[in-house]
Design a protein around this motif. Structure first.
Motif, PDB file in Angstrom:
ATOM      1  N   MET A   1       0.833  -1.186   0.000  1.00  0.00           N
ATOM      2  CA  MET A   1       0.000   0.000   0.000  1.00  0.00           C
ATOM      3  C   MET A   1       0.881   1.255   0.000  1.00  0.00           C
ATOM      4  O   MET A   1       2.101   1.172  -0.063  1.00  0.00           O
ATOM      5  N   SER A   2       0.264   2.424   0.148  1.00  0.00           N
ATOM      6  CA  SER A   2       0.998   3.679  -0.034  1.00  0.00           C
ATOM      7  C   SER A   2       1.450   4.339   1.249  1.00  0.00           C
ATOM      8  O   SER A   2       2.054   5.411   1.219  1.00  0.00           O
ATOM      9  N   GLY A   3       1.164   3.744   2.412  1.00  0.00           N
ATOM     10  CA  GLY A   3       1.638   4.307   3.666  1.00  0.00           C
ATOM     11  C   GLY A   3       0.964   5.609   4.046  1.00  0.00           C
ATOM     12  O   GLY A   3       1.594   6.484   4.669  1.00  0.00           O
ATOM     13  N   LEU A   4      -0.315   5.750   3.737  1.00  0.00           N
ATOM     14  CA  LEU A   4      -1.024   7.003   4.009  1.00  0.00           C
ATOM     15  C   LEU A   4      -1.106   7.325   5.493  1.00  0.00           C
ATOM     16  O   LEU A   4      -1.258   8.491   5.867  1.00  0.00           O
ATOM     17  N   LEU A   5      -1.014   6.304   6.353  1.00  0.00           N
ATOM     18  CA  LEU A   5      -1.134   6.519   7.797  1.00  0.00           C
ATOM     19  C   LEU A   5       0.155   6.153   8.531  1.00  0.00           C
ATOM     20  O   LEU A   5       0.141   5.913   9.742  1.00  0.00           O
ATOM     21  N   GLU A   6       1.244   6.128   7.820  1.00  0.00           N
ATOM     22  CA  GLU A   6       2.536   5.784   8.402  1.00  0.00           C
ATOM     23  C   GLU A   6       2.859   6.708   9.576  1.00  0.00           C
ATOM     24  O   GLU A   6       2.683   7.928   9.493  1.00  0.00           O
ATOM     25  N   GLY A   7       3.289   6.104  10.694  1.00  0.00           N
ATOM     26  CA  GLY A   7       3.691   6.892  11.852  1.00  0.00           C
ATOM     27  C   GLY A   7       2.546   7.351  12.732  1.00  0.00           C
ATOM     28  O   GLY A   7       2.769   8.110  13.680  1.00  0.00           O
ATOM     29  N   ARG A  25      -7.973  -3.286   9.541  1.00  0.00           N
ATOM     30  CA  ARG A  25      -7.073  -3.914   8.564  1.00  0.00           C
ATOM     31  C   ARG A  25      -6.568  -2.897   7.546  1.00  0.00           C
ATOM     32  O   ARG A  25      -5.393  -2.899   7.178  1.00  0.00           O
ATOM     33  N   ARG A  26      -7.434  -2.024   7.083  1.00  0.00           N
ATOM     34  CA  ARG A  26      -7.012  -1.013   6.119  1.00  0.00           C
ATOM     35  C   ARG A  26      -6.045  -0.013   6.757  1.00  0.00           C
ATOM     36  O   ARG A  26      -5.074   0.411   6.132  1.00  0.00           O
ATOM     37  N   PHE A  27      -6.297   0.355   8.010  1.00  0.00           N
ATOM     38  CA  PHE A  27      -5.382   1.276   8.686  1.00  0.00           C
ATOM     39  C   PHE A  27      -3.999   0.640   8.811  1.00  0.00           C
ATOM     40  O   PHE A  27      -2.984   1.302   8.578  1.00  0.00           O
ATOM     41  N   ALA A  28      -3.972  -0.630   9.200  1.00  0.00           N
ATOM     42  CA  ALA A  28      -2.685  -1.310   9.347  1.00  0.00           C
ATOM     43  C   ALA A  28      -1.963  -1.425   8.007  1.00  0.00           C
ATOM     44  O   ALA A  28      -0.745  -1.245   7.922  1.00  0.00           O
ATOM     45  N   GLU A  29      -2.729  -1.708   6.953  1.00  0.00           N
ATOM     46  CA  GLU A  29      -2.115  -1.781   5.616  1.00  0.00           C
ATOM     47  C   GLU A  29      -1.499  -0.455   5.209  1.00  0.00           C
ATOM     48  O   GLU A  29      -0.513  -0.432   4.451  1.00  0.00           O
ATOM     49  N   GLU A  30      -2.051   0.641   5.722  1.00  0.00           N
ATOM     50  CA  GLU A  30      -1.517   1.969   5.396  1.00  0.00           C
ATOM     51  C   GLU A  30      -0.503   2.462   6.419  1.00  0.00           C
ATOM     52  O   GLU A  30      -0.085   3.611   6.390  1.00  0.00           O
ATOM     53  N   ASP A 231     -11.743   1.894   3.426  1.00  0.00           N
ATOM     54  CA  ASP A 231     -11.111   2.803   2.459  1.00  0.00           C
ATOM     55  C   ASP A 231     -11.513   4.247   2.721  1.00  0.00           C
ATOM     56  O   ASP A 231     -10.681   5.167   2.665  1.00  0.00           O
ATOM     57  N   VAL A 232     -12.795   4.461   2.996  1.00  0.00           N
ATOM     58  CA  VAL A 232     -13.267   5.820   3.259  1.00  0.00           C
ATOM     59  C   VAL A 232     -12.706   6.329   4.586  1.00  0.00           C
ATOM     60  O   VAL A 232     -12.313   7.499   4.709  1.00  0.00           O
ATOM     61  N   SER A 238      -6.407  10.419   6.840  1.00  0.00           N
ATOM     62  CA  SER A 238      -5.112  10.750   6.226  1.00  0.00           C
ATOM     63  C   SER A 238      -5.027  12.217   5.826  1.00  0.00           C
ATOM     64  O   SER A 238      -6.012  12.964   5.864  1.00  0.00           O
ATOM     65  N   ASP A 239      -3.835  12.613   5.379  1.00  0.00           N
ATOM     66  CA  ASP A 239      -3.626  13.979   4.900  1.00  0.00           C
ATOM     67  C   ASP A 239      -4.358  14.255   3.595  1.00  0.00           C
ATOM     68  O   ASP A 239      -4.474  15.423   3.194  1.00  0.00           O
ATOM     69  N   LEU A 240      -4.846  13.220   2.924  1.00  0.00           N
ATOM     70  CA  LEU A 240      -5.652  13.451   1.727  1.00  0.00           C
ATOM     71  C   LEU A 240      -6.909  14.255   2.061  1.00  0.00           C
ATOM     72  O   LEU A 240      -7.481  14.926   1.196  1.00  0.00           O
ATOM     73  N   ALA A 241      -7.348  14.161   3.332  1.00  0.00           N
ATOM     74  CA  ALA A 241      -8.548  14.875   3.778  1.00  0.00           C
ATOM     75  C   ALA A 241      -8.188  16.011   4.735  1.00  0.00           C
ATOM     76  O   ALA A 241      -8.969  16.369   5.608  1.00  0.00           O
ATOM     77  N   SER A 242      -7.033  16.609   4.545  1.00  0.00           N
ATOM     78  CA  SER A 242      -6.547  17.619   5.486  1.00  0.00           C
ATOM     79  C   SER A 242      -7.430  18.854   5.578  1.00  0.00           C
ATOM     80  O   SER A 242      -7.354  19.609   6.553  1.00  0.00           O
ATOM     81  N   TYR A 243      -8.274  19.092   4.568  1.00  0.00           N
ATOM     82  CA  TYR A 243      -9.183  20.243   4.601  1.00  0.00           C
ATOM     83  C   TYR A 243     -10.644  19.791   4.605  1.00  0.00           C
ATOM     84  O   TYR A 243     -11.545  20.517   4.209  1.00  0.00           O
ATOM     85  N   VAL A 244     -10.865  18.578   5.120  1.00  0.00           N
ATOM     86  CA  VAL A 244     -12.213  18.021   5.196  1.00  0.00           C
ATOM     87  C   VAL A 244     -12.591  17.847   6.661  1.00  0.00           C
ATOM     88  O   VAL A 244     -11.984  17.057   7.386  1.00  0.00           O
ATOM     89  N   THR A 245     -13.585  18.592   7.105  1.00  0.00           N
ATOM     90  CA  THR A 245     -14.123  18.422   8.454  1.00  0.00           C
ATOM     91  C   THR A 245     -15.589  18.838   8.451  1.00  0.00           C
ATOM     92  O   THR A 245     -16.027  19.615   7.606  1.00  0.00           O
TER      93      THR A 245
END
Length: 259
Positions: A1-7, A25-30, A231-232, A238-245
């Motif tokens: 995966m792309s490591g969207l939640l790495e760290g 599972r998806r969080f761990a994959e990321e 996935d959602v 993730s930072d992909l949604a950094s301006y989503v609240t």
């Protein structure tokens, strides 16, 4: 995966089974370390407990903590368990039940109270505890609250469930307004018919969100998968949604807005 939640470290309530397990599972994959907070350790469908599965499948760290979301101190302890992995960055308030499936006039107070305690108060406690820890950490964070397609539409014979899930949606909007100044984002996701044990074992026939008879009415022609809910949740965490609240996202194959 792309490591969207790495760290990052996530706490997910109700993650022993179903959508919570799919999200974990998806969080761990990321790349996220994950605390599984649930009243039970075992998956309802069998197999390895979720935290063991994550460590077997990925390189992340994972832990299980027993958590009753109706108990504020229990939820606070679950959030505190994230300190083992460096502190909480993401909170997913996923734990929930379907509750009574019968006409409003036949719902007993204890049935109503149990559902509200778990499905609404549990989200409130989880958001409150996670926000306090995130503010102390001074790094912001993301809170994802599990609502339902029933949070948009009222379903007959599921009045308490619809009430609670609608409450989760509006609570998430209000919390997003309160917490934005701390760089904490709060959003809700709204699954429709998802293939889980709750769908197959807990739902009475005739309920439009989960019943197999609803499948032909779904534009995409099939139930969703817990992975797709995950996935959602990954996107919102993730930072992909950094301006989503203060946003609510339906995951229902198009049923709610096309029916």
């Amino acid at each position: 995966m792309s490591g969207l939640l790495e760290g990052r470290t996530a706490v997910i309530t109700g993650a022993a089974s179903g959508n919570g397990r799919g999200i974990a599972r998806r969080f761990a994959e990321e790349g996220a370390d994950v605390v599984i907070a649930d009243i039970q350790e075992e998956d309802r469908l069998g197999g390895q407990p979720t935290h063991e599965l994550l460590e077997a499948e990925t390189d992340v760290r994972a832990a299980f903590v027993e958590c009753d979301v109706t108990d504020r101190e229990s939820v606070e302890d679950a959030v505190g368990a994230a300190e083992e992995f460096g502190g909480i960055d993401v909170m997913v308030n996923n734990a929930g039940i379907i509750g009574p499936q019968k006409p409003l006039t036949e719902v007993g107070y204890e049935e109503y109270r149990q559902l509200m305690d778990i499905n609404l108060d549990g989200v409130y406690f989880g958001t409150q505890a996670a926000a306090a820890a995130m503010i102390d950490g001074d790094d912001g964070g993301s809170i994802v609250n599990m609502s339902s397609a029933a949070g948009f539409e009222g379903y007959s014979n599921l009045t308490p469930y619809s009430t609670a899930k609608g409450g989760v949606r509006l609570f998430s909007y209000a919390a997003a307004g309160d917490l934005g100044q701390h760089d904490i984002r709060v959003n809700s996701i709204h699954p429709g018919q998802i293939d889980t044990a709750m769908t197959s074992e807990d739902m009475a026939s005739g309920e439009p969100e989960q019943n197999d008879q609803a499948t032909p009415g779904i534009p995409l022609g099939r139930p969703g998968l817990p992975k797709e809910v995950g996935d959602v949740a990954v996107f919102l965490a993730s930072d992909l949604a950094s301006y989503v609240t203060g946003e609510s996202i339906l995951i229902d194959g198009g049923l709610t807005n096309t029916g």
